[in-house]
Design a protein around this motif. Structure first.
Motif, PDB file in Angstrom:
ATOM      1  N   GLY A 148       0.778  -1.330  -0.035  1.00 28.43           N
ATOM      2  CA  GLY A 148      -0.029  -0.015   0.002  1.00 28.43           C
ATOM      3  C   GLY A 148       0.921   1.165  -0.049  1.00 28.43           C
ATOM      4  N   PRO A 149       0.259   2.317  -0.430  1.00 25.84           N
ATOM      5  CA  PRO A 149       1.034   3.711  -0.429  1.00 25.84           C
ATOM      6  C   PRO A 149       1.354   4.164   0.835  1.00 25.84           C
ATOM      7  CG  PRO A 149      -1.463   3.991  -1.154  1.00 25.84           C
ATOM      8  CD  PRO A 149      -1.080   2.571  -0.785  1.00 25.84           C
ATOM      9  N   SER A 150       2.486   4.616   1.049  1.00 29.22           N
ATOM     10  CA  SER A 150       2.836   5.455   2.077  1.00 29.22           C
ATOM     11  C   SER A 150       4.175   6.090   1.797  1.00 29.22           C
ATOM     12  CB  SER A 150       2.881   4.528   3.351  1.00 29.22           C
ATOM     13  OG  SER A 150       4.134   3.770   3.265  1.00 29.22           O
ATOM     14  N   LYS A 151       4.404   7.141   2.649  1.00 36.17           N
ATOM     15  CA  LYS A 151       5.729   8.025   2.514  1.00 36.17           C
ATOM     16  C   LYS A 151       6.974   7.168   2.698  1.00 36.17           C
ATOM     17  CE  LYS A 151       8.274  12.080   3.993  1.00 36.17           C
ATOM     18  NZ  LYS A 151       8.222  13.135   5.084  1.00 36.17           N
ATOM     19  N   GLY A 152       6.709   6.115   3.663  1.00 39.21           N
ATOM     20  CA  GLY A 152       8.161   5.069   3.670  1.00 39.21           C
ATOM     21  C   GLY A 152       7.985   4.166   2.582  1.00 39.21           C
ATOM     22  N   MET A 153       7.063   3.697   2.190  1.00 42.76           N
ATOM     23  CA  MET A 153       7.246   2.726   1.181  1.00 42.76           C
ATOM     24  C   MET A 153       7.421   3.233  -0.228  1.00 42.76           C
ATOM     25  SD  MET A 153       6.451  -0.371   2.226  1.00 42.76           S
ATOM     26  CE  MET A 153       5.523  -1.004   3.710  1.00 42.76           C
ATOM     27  N   SER A 154       7.023   4.735  -0.274  1.00 40.51           N
ATOM     28  CA  SER A 154       7.429   5.517  -1.798  1.00 40.51           C
ATOM     29  C   SER A 154       8.839   5.583  -1.712  1.00 40.51           C
ATOM     30  CB  SER A 154       6.647   6.694  -1.605  1.00 40.51           C
ATOM     31  OG  SER A 154       7.192   7.631  -2.637  1.00 40.51           O
ATOM     32  N   LYS A 155       9.561   5.890  -0.618  1.00 40.82           N
ATOM     33  CA  LYS A 155      10.976   6.312  -0.469  1.00 40.82           C
ATOM     34  C   LYS A 155      11.902   4.995  -0.534  1.00 40.82           C
ATOM     35  CE  LYS A 155      14.555   7.896   2.628  1.00 40.82           C
ATOM     36  NZ  LYS A 155      14.729   8.595   4.029  1.00 40.82           N
ATOM     37  N   ALA A 156      11.227   3.880  -0.080  1.00 42.30           N
ATOM     38  CA  ALA A 156      11.977   2.492  -0.265  1.00 42.30           C
ATOM     39  C   ALA A 156      11.868   2.303  -1.586  1.00 42.30           C
ATOM     40  CB  ALA A 156      11.266   1.539   0.533  1.00 42.30           C
ATOM     41  N   ALA A 157      10.652   2.284  -2.188  1.00 39.46           N
ATOM     42  CA  ALA A 157      10.635   2.151  -3.698  1.00 39.46           C
ATOM     43  C   ALA A 157      11.410   2.653  -4.580  1.00 39.46           C
ATOM     44  CB  ALA A 157       9.050   2.218  -4.140  1.00 39.46           C
ATOM     45  N   SER A 158      11.506   3.925  -4.204  1.00 42.88           N
ATOM     46  CA  SER A 158      12.489   5.040  -4.825  1.00 42.88           C
ATOM     47  C   SER A 158      13.816   4.293  -4.873  1.00 42.88           C
ATOM     48  CB  SER A 158      12.467   6.236  -4.465  1.00 42.88           C
ATOM     49  OG  SER A 158      13.321   7.073  -5.314  1.00 42.88           O
ATOM     50  N   THR A 159      14.340   3.911  -3.918  1.00 47.86           N
ATOM     51  CA  THR A 159      15.793   3.545  -3.425  1.00 47.86           C
ATOM     52  C   THR A 159      15.868   2.205  -4.263  1.00 47.86           C
ATOM     53  OG1 THR A 159      15.842   4.426  -1.271  1.00 47.86           O
ATOM     54  CG2 THR A 159      17.141   2.621  -1.837  1.00 47.86           C
ATOM     55  N   CYS A 160      15.039   1.235  -4.321  1.00 48.66           N
ATOM     56  CA  CYS A 160      15.204   0.008  -5.067  1.00 48.66           C
ATOM     57  C   CYS A 160      15.217   0.317  -6.686  1.00 48.66           C
ATOM     58  CB  CYS A 160      14.049  -0.558  -4.995  1.00 48.66           C
ATOM     59  SG  CYS A 160      13.729  -1.429  -3.228  1.00 48.66           S
ATOM     60  N   VAL A 161      14.255   1.236  -7.120  1.00 50.58           N
ATOM     61  CA  VAL A 161      14.490   1.807  -8.462  1.00 50.58           C
ATOM     62  C   VAL A 161      16.041   2.490  -8.505  1.00 50.58           C
ATOM     63  CG1 VAL A 161      13.765   3.476 -10.255  1.00 50.58           C
ATOM     64  CG2 VAL A 161      12.183   2.358  -8.695  1.00 50.58           C
ATOM     65  N   THR A 162      16.433   3.159  -7.874  1.00 50.41           N
ATOM     66  CA  THR A 162      17.765   3.641  -8.239  1.00 50.41           C
ATOM     67  C   THR A 162      19.092   2.423  -8.130  1.00 50.41           C
ATOM     68  OG1 THR A 162      17.173   5.384  -6.823  1.00 50.41           O
ATOM     69  CG2 THR A 162      19.658   5.221  -7.094  1.00 50.41           C
ATOM     70  N   HIS A 163      18.743   1.512  -7.232  1.00 48.39           N
ATOM     71  CA  HIS A 163      19.523   0.377  -7.217  1.00 48.39           C
ATOM     72  C   HIS A 163      19.434  -0.340  -8.577  1.00 48.39           C
ATOM     73  CE1 HIS A 163      20.205  -0.040  -2.841  1.00 48.39           C
ATOM     74  NE2 HIS A 163      20.592   1.252  -3.079  1.00 48.39           N
ATOM     75  N   ILE A 164      18.459  -0.534  -9.258  1.00 44.54           N
ATOM     76  CA  ILE A 164      18.050  -1.373 -10.316  1.00 44.54           C
ATOM     77  C   ILE A 164      19.028  -0.442 -11.644  1.00 44.54           C
ATOM     78  CG2 ILE A 164      16.472  -1.832 -12.089  1.00 44.54           C
ATOM     79  CD1 ILE A 164      14.418  -2.362  -9.707  1.00 44.54           C
ATOM     80  N   ILE A 165      18.905   0.987 -11.403  1.00 47.27           N
ATOM     81  CA  ILE A 165      19.488   1.617 -12.486  1.00 47.27           C
ATOM     82  C   ILE A 165      20.895   1.496 -12.477  1.00 47.27           C
ATOM     83  CG2 ILE A 165      20.065   4.246 -13.146  1.00 47.27           C
ATOM     84  CD1 ILE A 165      17.143   4.855 -12.363  1.00 47.27           C
ATOM     85  N   LEU A 166      21.486   1.397 -11.192  1.00 43.52           N
ATOM     86  CA  LEU A 166      22.853   1.281 -11.138  1.00 43.52           C
ATOM     87  C   LEU A 166      23.499  -0.032 -11.436  1.00 43.52           C
ATOM     88  CD1 LEU A 166      23.646   2.328  -7.400  1.00 43.52           C
ATOM     89  CD2 LEU A 166      23.802   3.574  -9.528  1.00 43.52           C
ATOM     90  N   ILE A 167      22.451  -1.174 -11.192  1.00 44.18           N
ATOM     91  CA  ILE A 167      22.881  -2.460 -11.824  1.00 44.18           C
ATOM     92  C   ILE A 167      22.912  -2.568 -13.181  1.00 44.18           C
ATOM     93  CG2 ILE A 167      21.853  -4.941 -12.220  1.00 44.18           C
ATOM     94  CD1 ILE A 167      20.630  -4.144  -9.256  1.00 44.18           C
TER      95      ILE A 167
END
Length: 316
Positions: A229-248
């Motif tokens: 579900g949507p939340s500020k913490g979840m959104s931040k965690a998802a953004s971090t995961c997307v950044t890591h995927i870009i790095l990969i």
């Protein structure tokens, strides 16, 4: 003078990126500007993370180590490449070539293992948040970093054990601007059929497996976050995961291309090698930083304090 492994080659000739003086001058200026801007920026990232108590978390600890690894990785081949732009006869000694090979694969493999440590960190943070502080303690984080370096060292030692046994007695021209396995082993005066497959499995296939494993891991984490579900913490965690995927993608895609196909020349080999060894490594922490407001604000405060301190020194 011959080496102990029977090779009569004491140096290799590097054909470089281009034989045209105007193009070489343009590339020298381009890469020099790039290094003058991006390299200090990576150092600033490390200083910012180390100097800010609010960034004292495993995620930023790994990021600082990634930036340090990238700086080391970009110190292996580019300095000689910049010097060689002004040399008509570009050469590298046998020992220098083996040294380049060792550190390229040592640092490159260490980065791959560090990416896996960062993925483990995100897994614990998202799937076991209540145990995160105890599981990802400072000792565990340091142990994962040491294990990354040790894994890279073992990988490089394995590669070098195979390469240094090869005899080199004939052609010594490398169609590249640095020494790398696909070009070097083709100059050996022996049958390299089995060796090519060993190198493919140890570098190409293993990199591809790590790439797929990391993508699957982060994909599963993004699905879990979406279900949560949507939340500020979840959104931040998802953004971090997307950044890591870009790095990969940025870090591993060129390596898969270089080591994942048969050891023969392709038109894009040099272009991919430039991005793999020169451009992308220094850009990785920068991409992470541009997507992270905490680091950007900490950098601004750090530079503000530096300007304030410098102003007081000038007044005195």
């Amino acid at each position: 003078m011959e080496h102990e492994n029977g090779t009569g080659v004491t140096e290799f000739v590097l054909l470089g990126l281009s034989q045209t003086w105007e193009i070489q001058l343009f590339l020298f200026i381009l890469f020099l500007i790039f290094y003058s801007v991006i390299l200090p920026a990576n150092i600033l990232i490390i200083l910012t993370i180390q100097g800010n108590p609010h960034l004292d978390s495993p995620m930023y600890f790994f990021l600082a180590n990634l930036a340090f690894l990238d700086i080391c990785y970009c110190s292996v081949t580019p300095p000689k490449m910049l010097i060689d732009f002004f040399n008509r006869h570009k050469t590298i000694s046998y020992e220098g070539c083996m040294t380049q090979l060792f550190f390229l694969h040592f640092l490159g493999a260490a980065e791959v293992f560090l990416l896996m440590a960062m993925a483990f960190d995100r897994y614990i943070a998202i799937c076991n948040p209540l145990r995160y502080a105890s599981v990802m303690s400072r000792d565990i984080c340091c142990g994962l970093v040491v294990a990354s370096w040790a894994g890279g060292l073992m990988h490089s030692i394995f590669q070098m054990t195979l390469i240094t046994r090869l005899p080199f007695c004939g052609p010594n021209e490398l169609d590249n601007f640095f020494c790398d396995i696909p070009q070097v082993i083709k100059l050996a005066c022996t049958d390299i059929y089995m060796l090519e497959y060993l190198m493919f499995f140890s570098s190409g296939l293993s990199t591809l497996m790590c790439f797929l494993l990391l993508l699957i891991s982060y994909g599963a984490l993004l699905v879990r976050l979406r279900v949560g579900g949507p939340s500020k913490g979840m959104s931040k965690a998802a953004s971090t995961c997307v950044t890591h995927i870009i790095l990969i993608f940025i870090m591993l895609s060129p390596a898969i291309y270089i080591y994942g196909h048969p050891f023969c020349n392709f038109p894009l080999d040099k272009v991919v090698s430039v991005f793999h060894t020169v451009v992308f490594p220094l850009m990785n922490p920068m991409i992470y930083t541009l997507r992270n407001k905490e680091i950007i604000s900490s950098m601004k405060r750090l530079m503000g304090r530096h300007r304030l301190w410098k102003g007081k020194q000038e007044e005195v």
